[in-house]
Design a protein around this motif. Structure first.
Motif, mmCIF file in Angstrom:
data_model
loop_
_atom_site.group_PDB
_atom_site.id
_atom_site.type_symbol
_atom_site.label_atom_id
_atom_site.label_comp_id
_atom_site.label_asym_id
_atom_site.label_seq_id
_atom_site.Cartn_x
_atom_site.Cartn_y
_atom_site.Cartn_z
ATOM 1 N N LYS A 180 0.760 -1.245 0.056
ATOM 2 C CA LYS A 180 0.026 0.105 -0.065
ATOM 3 C C LYS A 180 1.033 1.319 0.247
ATOM 4 O O LYS A 180 1.790 1.155 0.758
ATOM 5 C CB LYS A 180 -1.098 -0.022 1.149
ATOM 6 C CG LYS A 180 -1.933 1.153 1.225
ATOM 7 C CD LYS A 180 -2.683 0.901 2.588
ATOM 8 C CE LYS A 180 -3.670 2.187 3.124
ATOM 9 N NZ LYS A 180 -4.309 2.192 4.213
ATOM 10 N N THR A 181 0.502 2.338 -0.819
ATOM 11 C CA THR A 181 1.289 3.350 -0.932
ATOM 12 C C THR A 181 1.449 4.210 0.198
ATOM 13 O O THR A 181 2.644 4.664 0.631
ATOM 14 C CB THR A 181 0.833 4.399 -2.028
ATOM 15 O OG1 THR A 181 -0.538 4.833 -1.639
ATOM 16 C CG2 THR A 181 1.024 3.486 -3.365
ATOM 17 N N SER A 182 0.374 4.638 0.964
ATOM 18 C CA SER A 182 0.472 5.682 1.887
ATOM 19 C C SER A 182 -0.637 5.388 3.145
ATOM 20 O O SER A 182 -1.650 4.708 2.840
ATOM 21 C CB SER A 182 0.213 7.095 1.271
ATOM 22 O OG SER A 182 0.982 7.173 -0.008
ATOM 23 N N THR A 183 -0.226 6.115 4.198
ATOM 24 C CA THR A 183 -1.269 6.335 5.307
ATOM 25 C C THR A 183 -2.453 7.519 5.093
ATOM 26 O O THR A 183 -3.483 7.433 5.392
ATOM 27 C CB THR A 183 -0.783 6.651 6.627
ATOM 28 O OG1 THR A 183 0.007 7.925 6.319
ATOM 29 C CG2 THR A 183 0.125 5.718 6.990
ATOM 30 N N SER B 196 -3.267 4.657 -2.092
ATOM 31 C CA SER B 196 -4.256 5.491 -1.268
ATOM 32 C C SER B 196 -3.368 6.639 -1.073
ATOM 33 O O SER B 196 -2.158 6.823 -1.104
ATOM 34 C CB SER B 196 -4.368 4.501 0.056
ATOM 35 O OG SER B 196 -3.176 4.470 0.853
ATOM 36 N N GLY B 197 -4.269 7.655 -0.804
ATOM 37 C CA GLY B 197 -3.686 8.951 -0.106
ATOM 38 C C GLY B 197 -3.952 10.052 -1.493
ATOM 39 O O GLY B 197 -2.946 10.203 -2.191
ATOM 40 N N GLY B 198 -4.966 10.810 -1.144
ATOM 41 C CA GLY B 198 -5.168 11.825 -2.089
ATOM 42 C C GLY B 198 -6.137 11.530 -3.215
ATOM 43 O O GLY B 198 -6.047 12.392 -4.095
ATOM 44 N N ILE B 199 -6.555 10.453 -3.462
ATOM 45 C CA ILE B 199 -7.128 10.076 -4.626
ATOM 46 C C ILE B 199 -8.828 10.230 -4.182
ATOM 47 O O ILE B 199 -9.413 9.898 -3.529
ATOM 48 C CB ILE B 199 -7.142 8.511 -4.930
ATOM 49 C CG1 ILE B 199 -5.802 8.154 -5.017
ATOM 50 C CG2 ILE B 199 -8.034 8.132 -6.226
ATOM 51 C CD1 ILE B 199 -5.422 6.511 -4.957
ATOM 52 N N GLY C 153 0.759 11.718 -0.989
ATOM 53 C CA GLY C 153 0.105 10.350 -1.009
ATOM 54 C C GLY C 153 0.429 9.524 -2.236
ATOM 55 O O GLY C 153 1.684 9.697 -2.639
ATOM 56 N N ALA C 154 -0.384 8.785 -2.825
ATOM 57 C CA ALA C 154 -0.145 8.002 -4.055
ATOM 58 C C ALA C 154 0.249 8.750 -5.200
ATOM 59 O O ALA C 154 -0.248 10.095 -5.259
ATOM 60 C CB ALA C 154 -1.446 7.095 -4.322
ATOM 61 N N GLU C 155 1.146 8.370 -6.035
ATOM 62 C CA GLU C 155 1.752 8.974 -7.197
ATOM 63 C C GLU C 155 1.619 7.866 -8.237
ATOM 64 O O GLU C 155 2.109 6.547 -8.055
ATOM 65 C CB GLU C 155 3.029 9.420 -7.203
ATOM 66 C CG GLU C 155 3.014 10.914 -6.222
ATOM 67 C CD GLU C 155 4.471 11.475 -5.947
ATOM 68 O OE1 GLU C 155 4.366 12.597 -6.159
ATOM 69 O OE2 GLU C 155 5.455 10.580 -5.634
#
Length: 223
Positions: A154-157, A185-188, A163-165
């Motif tokens: 998983k990319t991010s908390t 995850s993170g900012g989607i 977050g995710a890129e």
């Protein structure tokens, strides 16, 4: 693309969310048939009970959000989350150990977590927090995920500076073995973003904007 909600883990990890917020999360999960919901350990038992007659997965977080707890503490968190009914566990990597070069220690923690989670026949996701990793660290961790029992990287908390890129997910997909999935995850926040991450190699999307994403996808389908 299949229905976007089949990729979405509808997430509520706000420290100030209360009972009504989790009632709303459950109602939205039922209405939109999300793949799963991601909630703090405190709320697992209630949410599992409220979704018991559905196929919606209950996901929770372990060692959240910084990951530098002792392994034994994480294992205790896993034990109680499983007892309360969690189907999938998103465990935060110990970044401090990674940055210290303590790779053997990281390996041992992953093996112990995988054993505990898989004995219960549940899913182990490792939150890498990619915002803090260089390419060498990320590649090595992807290889370790494949070797030591991680089901999804998983990319991010969602609590890091970013977050995710897309490019990061592409790299992860190239470095991960086929049997290890990716949760972005993170900012989607939009359907367009979610679709792009899926096309880049993500099998799961963690988002607090699940309803908006599904609504946007429906509008595009109907136009």
């Amino acid at each position: 693309m299949e229905k976007i909600q089949q990729y979405l883990e509808h997430t509520l990890l706000s420290p100030t969310a209360g009972y009504g917020d989790y009632d709303r999360l459950v109602a939205e999960a039922r209405q939109y048939a999300f793949l799963g919901v991601c909630v703090p350990p405190y709320w697992v038992k209630k949410v599992k009970r409220d979704l018991r007659d559905t196929a919606i997965q209950v996901v929770t977080v372990i060692g959240f959000p910084l990951g530098y707890q002792r392994t034994e503490t994480k294992l205790d968190e896993v034990k109680y989350a499983l007892r309360d009914g969690a189907d999938e566990l998103d465990v935060v990597l110990n970044l401090s150990a990674v940055k210290s070069g303590a790779w053997d220690w990281v390996k041992i923690e992953l093996v112990r977590l995988a054993e505990s989670i898989h004995q219960a026949e549940k899913i182990f996701k490792l939150i890498l927090e990619t915002a803090y990793l260089n390419d060498d660290e990320l590649q090595r961790l992807c290889e370790m995920c494949g070797a030591y029992g991680v089901d999804y990287a998983k990319t991010s908390t969602g609590f890091a500076p970013k977050g995710a890129e897309i490019e990061c997910v592409r790299k992860m997909r190239s470095w991960l073995p086929a049997h290890v999935g990716i949760k972005a995850s993170g900012g989607i926040c939009t359907f367009t973003q979610a679709k792009a991450f899926i096309e880049a190699g993500a099998e799961r999307i963690g988002t607090s904007s699940g309803v908006a994403i599904v609504e946007e996808s429906l509008k595009q389908t109907n136009t």
